[in-house]
Design an enzyme around this catalytic site. Structure first.
Site, PDB file in Angstrom:
ATOM      1  CG  HIS A 101      -2.056   0.926   1.147  1.00 53.09           C
ATOM      2  ND1 HIS A 101      -2.024   2.231   1.575  1.00 53.09           N
ATOM      3  CD2 HIS A 101      -3.294   0.738   0.656  1.00 53.09           C
ATOM      4  CE1 HIS A 101      -3.201   2.796   1.391  1.00 53.09           C
ATOM      5  NE2 HIS A 101      -3.986   1.912   0.831  1.00 53.09           N
ATOM      6  CD  GLU A 150      -7.325  -0.655  15.654  1.00 51.96           C
ATOM      7  OE1 GLU A 150      -7.014  -1.073  16.799  1.00 51.96           O
ATOM      8  OE2 GLU A 150      -8.476  -0.761  15.189  1.00 51.96           O
TER       9      GLU A 150
END
Length: 144
Positions: free
Chosen positions: A49, A63
Site C-alpha cells: 500500500h 485504528e
C-alpha cells in the site's frame, strides 16, 4: 500523564504489528488524550500500500485513533483487569492528506457521550498542525 509503549500494553491488548502508538498523553482520564506515532518505512503495510508510493492506509489511521481512545478509557478502569474495550462503529470518517513513511502523527481524541456501556469519541489526526484524518467512533466496555 504520558504513557510509554510498555504502559500502553498494560492497558490495551494490542501488540506488534497491530499496536500503532509509540506513546500516549492521557490529558483527562476517560475523556481526552493524544496518541503519538512515527510511521517508519519498515511498516508491514507499505509493501502492498503502495510499493512505489507508500501511504499509511486510512483504516490504520482510524485504528490508531480508536487505540488512543481505548487507552484514555482503559486508564479509568485500570484497577479492574476484567474490563475490555471493544470497537463498535465508525462514522463521519474523512481522509484529508496522505501519511507517508517518517511522518509523525498526533491522534487527538475527545469524549462525546456515553450511553450505558458505550462510549463515543471524536478523533482528529494531525501531521504537524495539518489535519490528515478525522472520525467519530464508539466502543463498548465489557467484562471479559
Amino acid at each position: 500523564m504520558i504513557l510509554t509503549k510498555k504502559e500502553i500494553k498494560d492497558l490495551i491488548p494490542h501488540r506488534d504489528p497491530f499496536l500503532f502508538l509509540d506513546r500516549c498523553d492521557v490529558i483527562e482520564i476517560g475523556y481526552k488524550g493524544i496518541g503519538y506515532r512515527q510511521f517508519t518505512e519498515n511498516e508491514f503495510f507499505f509493501k502492498g500500500h503502495f510499493p512505489t508510493m507508500p501511504i499509511v492506509p486510512g483504516v490504520i489511521l482510524i485504528e490508531s485513533l480508536a487505540q488512543t481512545a481505548g487507552i484514555v478509557v482503559s486508564k479509568k478502569f485500570e484497577s479492574n483487569t476484567n474490563i475490555s474495550v471493544l470497537f463498535m462503529s465508525v462514522s463521519k470518517a474523512k481522509f484529508r492528506k496522505p501519511v507517508v513513511p517518517e511522518d509523525v502523527i498526533e491522534f487527538h481524541v475527545k469524549f462525546i457521550n456515553k450511553v450505558k456501556s458505550v462510549y463515543k469519541f471524536k478523533g482528529v489526526a494531525f501531521k504537524s498542525e495539518i489535519i490528515v484524518c478525522e472520525a467519530e467512533f464508539s466502543a463498548m466496555i465489557t467484562n471479559s
